[in-house]
Enzyme design. Structure first.
Site, PDB file in Angstrom:
ATOM      1  N   CYS A 113      -9.998  -4.067  -2.796  1.00 29.58           N
ATOM      2  CA  CYS A 113      -9.066  -2.924  -2.822  1.00 29.58           C
ATOM      3  C   CYS A 113      -9.082  -2.187  -4.154  1.00 29.58           C
ATOM      4  O   CYS A 113      -8.626  -1.048  -4.231  1.00 29.58           O
ATOM      5  CB  CYS A 113      -7.655  -3.388  -2.500  1.00 29.58           C
ATOM      6  SG  CYS A 113      -7.524  -4.001  -0.816  1.00 29.58           S
ATOM      7  N   HIS A 253      -2.802   2.239  -4.616  1.00 26.42           N
ATOM      8  CA  HIS A 253      -3.439   1.616  -3.459  1.00 26.42           C
ATOM      9  C   HIS A 253      -2.395   1.464  -2.351  1.00 26.42           C
ATOM     10  O   HIS A 253      -1.250   1.112  -2.619  1.00 26.42           O
ATOM     11  CB  HIS A 253      -3.982   0.251  -3.885  1.00 26.42           C
ATOM     12  CG  HIS A 253      -4.483  -0.569  -2.744  1.00 26.42           C
ATOM     13  ND1 HIS A 253      -5.398  -0.084  -1.835  1.00 26.42           N
ATOM     14  CD2 HIS A 253      -4.195  -1.841  -2.352  1.00 26.42           C
ATOM     15  CE1 HIS A 253      -5.641  -1.011  -0.940  1.00 26.42           C
ATOM     16  NE2 HIS A 253      -4.932  -2.094  -1.226  1.00 26.42           N
ATOM     17  N   ASN A 283      -4.013   0.096   5.476  1.00 29.91           N
ATOM     18  CA  ASN A 283      -4.766  -0.280   4.269  1.00 29.91           C
ATOM     19  C   ASN A 283      -6.263  -0.157   4.558  1.00 29.91           C
ATOM     20  O   ASN A 283      -6.824  -0.968   5.299  1.00 29.91           O
ATOM     21  CB  ASN A 283      -4.383  -1.715   3.882  1.00 29.91           C
ATOM     22  CG  ASN A 283      -5.088  -2.184   2.619  1.00 29.91           C
ATOM     23  OD1 ASN A 283      -5.996  -1.522   2.120  1.00 29.91           O
ATOM     24  ND2 ASN A 283      -4.673  -3.329   2.114  1.00 29.91           N
TER      25      ASN A 283
END
Ligand code: UT7
Length: 344
Positions: A113, A253, A283
């Site tokens: 990520c 994020h 996500n």
């Protein structure tokens, strides 16, 4: 020294939508639980024959179609991804080929990520060194290829997508000011795909035991993410002699709306300054930050300061502070590349 400045952006998400309601028919969950605990309403899922290279190429093609930049100008592509087309060969060369970037090098970077921030930092250094002038940084992940749709702890979280930025050497005072990147290998077991690599090569046993799927200790990762993004963001601000008021926009994020809120609280930055699109895409791992930049690009004005921060598997995390510059003019000539359609 010329600064590395974002001068063009592109995005791509697959057309197929997986709603919270559809997930309630797959696992023991509810629409309310998912939205309340994560902020996610829906996510996009790639077609079976659409791999990460197609998603990345979609974002780059959108960039090339939207701005006055020709493929032959691009010197390199750094592809941040945790879901490459295959373990070997790298995926970036396929992306370059799909987008007719014939003068560009291409390599993959996996920092989960945090991958986009790591790739942005690499590209910034290459540009600041004076060796390169135009590098595309693209974050792309087909998370649906590693998600177990029987595991309610993970299948509600992830989606597929890609975002790309063109980073250019520009003499203006705008651009990337600094980045801080961090890792802690003690976190490896808390968020990973255990099988299919050199530690547990793919086998009948690894498939049967589901080692090819993503596993996560959600509540531990949650706490670490809040603490780590807060602390690295404070360090990045301090390194620039900035305080919270100097930041116009935060692009975090997109893993969980509650993580994002906790980080903005801990930084004392009002939530109105924080960009969120998790409700649409979930996500998307390496793609969340560039997709968010692309989604909200109209809001960013020249001279405004942006704080980008991420946390993910590894553990890896980081923060980048940049001053928004001038984007390239909109497209005036017609590039008709042969990579995938970039319709959203
Ligand atoms: O991008 C990489 C970094 N990843 C992240 O940042 C993700 C970080 N973690 C999270 O976002 C959250 O931890 C989750 C969304 C994964 C889970 O939320 P949580 O508030 O931490 O829930 P929990 O894991 O503490 O579980 C609370 C309860 C449990 O039930 P019991 O033990 O209290 O009876 C879970 O079994 O919620 C249950 N639960 C669910 N219930 C309905 C877990 N997943 C679900 C679900 N639907 N999908």
């Amino acid at each position: 020294m010329k600064n590395a400045t974002i001068t063009a952006l592109g995005g791509y998400v697959p057309t197929s939508v997986l709603s919270n309601e559809a997930l309630t028919k797959m696992v023991d969950t509810s629409e309310e639980w998912i939205e309340k605990r994560t902020g996610i309403k829906e996510r996009r899922i790639a077609e079976f024959d659409q791999s990460t290279s197609h998603l990345a190429a979609g974002a780059i093609k959108d960039l090339l179609q939207s701005y006055d930049v020709h493929p032959s100008e691009i010197e390199g592509v750094i592809l941040a991804t945790a879901t490459p087309d295959s373990l070997l060969a790298p995926t970036a060369p396929t992306v370059c080929q799909l987008c007719e970037l014939d003068n560009a090098f291409g390599f993959d970077l996996n920092s989960a990520c945090s991958g986009f921030l790591y790739a942005l930092t690499m590209a910034t250094s290459m540009i600041e060194s004076g060796r390169y002038k135009k590098i595309i940084v693209v974050g792309a992940d087909k998370m649906s290829s590693i998600v177990d749709y029987n595991d309610r702890n993970t299948c509600i979280l992830f989606g597929d997508g890609a975002g790309a930025v063109l980073l250019e050497a520009i003499e203006s005072g705008n651009g990337v000011l600094n980045s801080i990147l961090r890792t802690d290998g003690k976190g490896t077991e808390s968020l990973l795909v255990p099988g299919g690599g050199s530690k547990y090569p793919a086998s009948a046993e690894s498939l049967i035991s589901g080692k090819h799927y993503i596993k996560q200790d959600g509540s531990l990762v949650f706490k670490k993410a809040v603490a780590a993004m807060g602390s690295v963001s404070r360090d990045a601000l301090t390194a620039n002699d900035f305080d919270s008021e100097d930041i116009d926009w935060v692009i975090p994020h997109q893993a969980n709306i509650r993580i994002i809120k906790a980080v903005s609280d801990s930084l004392n930055i009002p939530f109105e300054k924080v960009k969120v699109n998790i409700e649409k895409y979930g996500n998307t791992t390496s793609a969340t930050i560039p997709l968010c930049l692309w989604d909200f690009k109209e809001d960013f004005k020249e001279g405004q300061n942006l704080l980008l921060t991420a946390f993910g598997a590894g553990f890896t995390w980081g923060a980048t502070v940049l001053t928004w510059g001038v984007l390239r003019p909109s497209k005036s000539h017609n590039y008709q590349g042969n990579c995938v359609e970039a319709t959203i």
